[in-house]
Motif scaffolding. Structure first.
Motif, PDB file in Angstrom:
ATOM      1  N   TYR A 296      25.607  23.403  -0.534  1.00 10.92           N
ATOM      2  CA  TYR A 296      24.598  22.587   0.154  1.00 10.92           C
ATOM      3  C   TYR A 296      25.204  21.880   1.362  1.00 10.92           C
ATOM      4  O   TYR A 296      24.620  21.892   2.457  1.00 10.92           O
ATOM      5  N   PHE A 297      26.392  21.265   1.164  1.00  9.96           N
ATOM      6  CA  PHE A 297      27.030  20.551   2.269  1.00  9.96           C
ATOM      7  C   PHE A 297      27.446  21.522   3.385  1.00  9.96           C
ATOM      8  O   PHE A 297      27.375  21.190   4.578  1.00  9.96           O
ATOM      9  N   TYR A 298      27.865  22.734   2.986  1.00  8.71           N
ATOM     10  CA  TYR A 298      28.265  23.709   4.021  1.00  8.71           C
ATOM     11  C   TYR A 298      27.065  24.131   4.871  1.00  8.71           C
ATOM     12  O   TYR A 298      27.145  24.199   6.098  1.00  8.71           O
ATOM     13  N   ASP A 299      25.947  24.410   4.195  1.00  7.88           N
ATOM     14  CA  ASP A 299      24.748  24.802   4.955  1.00  7.88           C
ATOM     15  C   ASP A 299      24.276  23.659   5.857  1.00  7.88           C
ATOM     16  O   ASP A 299      23.897  23.886   7.024  1.00  7.88           O
ATOM     17  N   ASP A 300      24.311  22.447   5.349  1.00 13.20           N
ATOM     18  CA  ASP A 300      23.902  21.300   6.160  1.00 13.20           C
ATOM     19  C   ASP A 300      24.824  21.126   7.360  1.00 13.20           C
ATOM     20  O   ASP A 300      24.367  20.865   8.491  1.00 13.20           O
ATOM     21  N   LEU A 301      26.128  21.286   7.119  1.00  6.31           N
ATOM     22  CA  LEU A 301      27.091  21.131   8.210  1.00  6.31           C
ATOM     23  C   LEU A 301      26.918  22.234   9.244  1.00  6.31           C
ATOM     24  O   LEU A 301      27.022  21.984  10.455  1.00  6.31           O
ATOM     25  N   GLN A 302      26.627  23.436   8.802  1.00  6.70           N
ATOM     26  CA  GLN A 302      26.427  24.546   9.729  1.00  6.70           C
ATOM     27  C   GLN A 302      25.210  24.299  10.631  1.00  6.70           C
ATOM     28  O   GLN A 302      25.257  24.547  11.851  1.00  6.70           O
ATOM     29  N   ASP A 303      24.146  23.777  10.044  1.00  6.67           N
ATOM     30  CA  ASP A 303      22.966  23.457  10.855  1.00  6.67           C
ATOM     31  C   ASP A 303      23.272  22.354  11.874  1.00  6.67           C
ATOM     32  O   ASP A 303      22.818  22.415  13.039  1.00  6.67           O
ATOM     33  N   LEU A 304      24.044  21.347  11.436  1.00  5.96           N
ATOM     34  CA  LEU A 304      24.394  20.271  12.362  1.00  5.96           C
ATOM     35  C   LEU A 304      25.247  20.782  13.522  1.00  5.96           C
ATOM     36  O   LEU A 304      25.073  20.349  14.681  1.00  5.96           O
ATOM     37  N   VAL A 305      26.168  21.705  13.223  1.00  2.00           N
ATOM     38  CA  VAL A 305      27.014  22.261  14.295  1.00  2.00           C
ATOM     39  C   VAL A 305      26.168  23.028  15.302  1.00  2.00           C
ATOM     40  O   VAL A 305      26.366  22.928  16.532  1.00  2.00           O
ATOM     41  N   GLN A 306      25.209  23.797  14.804  1.00  2.69           N
ATOM     42  CA  GLN A 306      24.324  24.515  15.721  1.00  2.69           C
ATOM     43  C   GLN A 306      23.523  23.544  16.586  1.00  2.69           C
ATOM     44  O   GLN A 306      23.362  23.753  17.795  1.00  2.69           O
TER      45      GLN A 306
END
Length: 275
Positions: free
Chosen positions: A17-27
């Motif tokens: 969950y944290f990885y997906d959230d972080l990936q969206d924030l980076v984008q």
């Protein structure tokens, strides 16, 4: 404790969950950086501020992701996500530097406009000092993140200790409850035995009372017989005493003897009657 049990369990998949959230924030941050570079005027400062806020959130999510990866049991999955997290961390650092440079450029552009014709050279110096300030702020943020991470690890250790203490207390409580259950069962058996003894004693007491009543009736009969005998004896004695007290009648005096001389003349004495 419940929060720690839910959040620290590797089976929950929180690292995904944290990885997906972080990936969206980076984008989103990459898009913000592109928007900042293509914008001019007062709207650029607002976009820089929005990007800075997202950067703070991205750092917090990255920190949480690293914490969650420590509790993953599968070594292959852990290694894979650590590589992904490192790549995102590197990308976040680059975006952070780009945001810092944009801040410095915005500050340098304002100073150059106010300086008139000589603002070009002054703008370069201010841009350099702004980049240095951005590096110092980045180092400061890094130190703050490390401090937060250390605090989080310490808090996690304390939570684990609390969980261990809670499990130990739960085991002790379970053993105590088991012993109390055995005591209750034994008390129930003792009560059943006591109830049987009370019923048996009650039956024996009733039989004893019945025997006592029979004995009382027998004693009452014997008492009545004895009283009757005593009454008879008393009546006999009284009657005898009364007879003794009655007066004896006087006996008549004997007849006087006839006078001496010849018997008077008269008919001869009557002889015996004829047969």
């Amino acid at each position: 404790i419940g929060f720690c049990l839910n959040r620290c369990s590797p089976s929950m998949g929180d690292h995904k969950y944290f990885y997906d959230d972080l990936q969206d924030l980076v984008q989103e941050l990459n898009a913000d950086v592109e928007a900042i570079n293509s914008s001019r005027g007062g709207g650029r400062q607002d976009k820089i501020q929005q990007a800075s806020d997202k950067m703070k959130r991205a750092k917090k999510v990255l920190h949480q992701l690293k914490i969650e990866l420590r509790s993953v049991d599968n070594p292959d999955e852990k290694k894979d996500y650590e590589k992904r997290a490192a790549a995102l961390d590197k990308e976040i650092r680059g975006i952070n530097q780009a945001i810092a440079n944009a801040k410095a450029d915005a500050a340098g552009g304002g100073g150059g406009g106010g300086g008139g014709g000589g603002g070009g050279g002054g703008g370069d110096d201010e841009g350099t000092s702004g980049r240095d300030d951005g590096k110092r702020q980045a180092r400061k943020k890094k130190d703050e993140i490390n401090a937060i991470q250390d605090d989080s690890l310490a808090s996690l250790q304390r939570s684990k200790k609390i969980v261990q203490d809670t499990e130990e207390i739960a085991r002790d409580s379970e053993q105590t409850l088991y012993r109390q259950t055995e005591d209750l069962v034994r008390i129930k058996d003792d009560l059943s035995t006591l109830r049987g003894n009370i019923d048996r004693a009650k039956r024996e007491m009733n039989a004893f009372v019945r025997r006592m009543m029979s004995d009382k009736l027998i004693l009452a009969g014997l008492f009545l017989v004895l009283v009757g005998l005593i009454v008879l004896i008393v009546l006999k004695v009284v009657n005898k005493f009364k007879k003794k007290k009655e007066p004896v009648p006087a006996t008549p005096p004997p007849p006087s003897p006839p006078p001496a001389g010849p018997p008077p003349a008269g008919p001869p004495p009557a002889g015996p009657p004829p047969p």
